[in-house]
Design an enzyme around this catalytic site. Structure first.
Site, PDB file in Angstrom:
ATOM      1  CE  LYS A   1      -7.563  -2.944   6.438  1.00 45.05           C
ATOM      2  NZ  LYS A   1      -7.877  -1.503   6.475  1.00 45.05           N
TER       3      LYS A   1
ATOM      4  CE  LYS B   1      -4.104   3.467   2.345  1.00 45.71           C
ATOM      5  NZ  LYS B   1      -5.390   2.938   2.874  1.00 45.71           N
TER       6      LYS B   1
ATOM      7  CB  SER C   1      -0.882  -0.041   1.251  1.00 45.98           C
ATOM      8  OG  SER C   1      -1.649   1.130   1.365  1.00 45.98           O
TER       9      SER C   1
ATOM     10  N   GLY D   1      -4.360  -4.805   5.664  1.00 44.29           N
ATOM     11  CA  GLY D   1      -3.287  -4.612   6.643  1.00 44.29           C
ATOM     12  C   GLY D   1      -3.541  -3.384   7.481  1.00 44.29           C
TER      13      GLY D   1
END
Ligand code: SMG
Ligand code: MG
Length: 368
Positions: A263, A163, A135, A291
């Site tokens: 998650k 992101k 990420s 994560g």
């Protein structure tokens, strides 16, 4: 087992680089760790809540409070405890899923160590290693982003997640596609930064063949996601919105999500995470493991979960050095874009005493 008490341990680990999302910039990971003790041994849990309630309503101090006052006492008063009894015992207390997940994880670790069973086997894993994605935070400039992505691709990461937020979406995605080509597995995560009024703008991501767009709208806007899914070609993947197997089933039935980010911390634990996996498999919906900048403890459990058969997309299960210079367990290292699933009993990893002491800010013993 009968718990004799639970240690709440707060740690602080500097990140190797600032991590910016649509809700802020993080430079340090403050994490709450739990260690449950019984006459037969101990087990470790990791709470994924952040310092501030920005990703979800939970935050480290709040988790410590609810654990100390309500959740730990609800377990320590029981004479016979196993991991399957944790969620029912904690169910009278509303919400606080991350705090509950950490406690269940610690009990599960203690139980599995005692039984000599690895997390992966208990959960139903079918792979010995899992492909890993990374990420990538919002950056100050596109060249800076391209350098970061180049580094991760060189390291072997099998998938890139960018992101995004309004003002940082189409341009960085286009730049990454132009520089690295169409073969790179690419997806984006908005962390709720858009509204349905942005549907036409988000459709401008369609030409870039993204695997998915993660949580574009607020977490309670399930109907909005379903409507958005009709207006864009990129598959919608919910993260923040999915807090249980039931909410996953509902979101799928309503057409709000066609991929699911699992998650365990967000859904109350690894056992509920497995149920979400099962629901998604039954609906033909692919899942992947999210994560929360975990230490080696949470990473060990996530990698075990990611080895279940329905996890068909690479997860945010990056190597330890993507986050931390020194992890509190033996570091998870990338080999050919994969992390190995631990094979020892329980989590299969343990904190290294010196490394743990180095980052510990505070410990508190909650006795039975
Ligand atoms: O652990 O690699 C990781 C972080 C992955 O982007 C990531 N997590 O919404 O999926 C998400 C975010 C939540 C944490 S952002 C501080
Ligand atoms: Mg997300």
């Amino acid at each position: 087992m009968k718990l004799s008490g639970v240690e709440l341990r707060r740690i602080r680990m500097p990140l190797v680089a600032p991590f910016r999302t649509s809700f802020g910039t993080q430079t340090v990971r403050e994490t709450l760790l739990l260690r449950v003790e019984s006459a037969d041994g101990e087990g470790w849990g990791e709470c994924v809540a952040m310092s501030d309630p920005l990703y979800s309503p939970e935050y480290v101090d709040g988790c410590a409070d609810v654990l100390r006052r309500f959740l730990v006492p609800a377990l320590t008063r029981r004479d016979r405890l196993d991991a399957t009894l944790v969620a029912p015992a904690l169910a009278p207390f509303k919400g606080h899923l991350m705090a509950k997940a950490a406690l269940e994880m610690a009990v599960l670790d203690a139980e599995l160590r005692e039984r000599g069973v690895p997390f992966a086997r208990e959960l139903g894993a079918v792979h010995e290693r899992v492909p890993c994605g990374v990420s990538v935070g919002i950056m100050d400039s596109v060249p800076e982003l391209l350098d970061a992505v180049a580094g991760y691709l060189d390291a072997g990461y099998a998938r890139i997640k960018l992101k995004i937020e309004p003002g940082w979406d189409v341009a960085p995605v286009r730049a990454v596609r132009e520089r690295f080509g169409d073969d790179v597995l690419l997806q984006v995560d908005a962390n709720t930064a858009y509204t349905l009024a942005d549907a036409r703008h988000l459709a401008r991501l369609d030409p870039f063949d993204l695997l998915l767009i993660e949580q574009p709208l607020p977490e309670d806007d399930i109907r909005g996601h379903a409507e958005l899914a009709r207006q864009v070609r990129t598959p919608i993947c919910l993260d923040e919105s999915i807090t249980s197997a039931r909410s996953a089933a509902d979101a799928i039935a309503l057409g709000a999500t066609s991929v699911v980010n699992v998650k365990p911390g967000r859904v109350g634990g690894y056992l509920e995470a497995r149920r979400i996996h099962d629901v998604c498999v039954a609906h033909g919906v692919p899942v992947w493991c999210g994560g929360m900048l975990e230490t080696g403890l949470g990473r060990a459990a996530n990698v075990a979960l990611a080895a279940l058969p329905g996890f068909t997309l690479p997860g945010d299960t990056s190597a330890s050095d993507r986050y931390y210079r020194t992890d509190i367990t033996a570091p998870f290292t990338l080999a050919d874009g994969h992390l190995a699933v631990p094979t020892g009993p329980g989590l299969g990893v343990e904190p290294l005493a010196d490394a743990l002491a180095e980052v510990t800010v505070d410990t508190e013993w909650v006795a039975a």
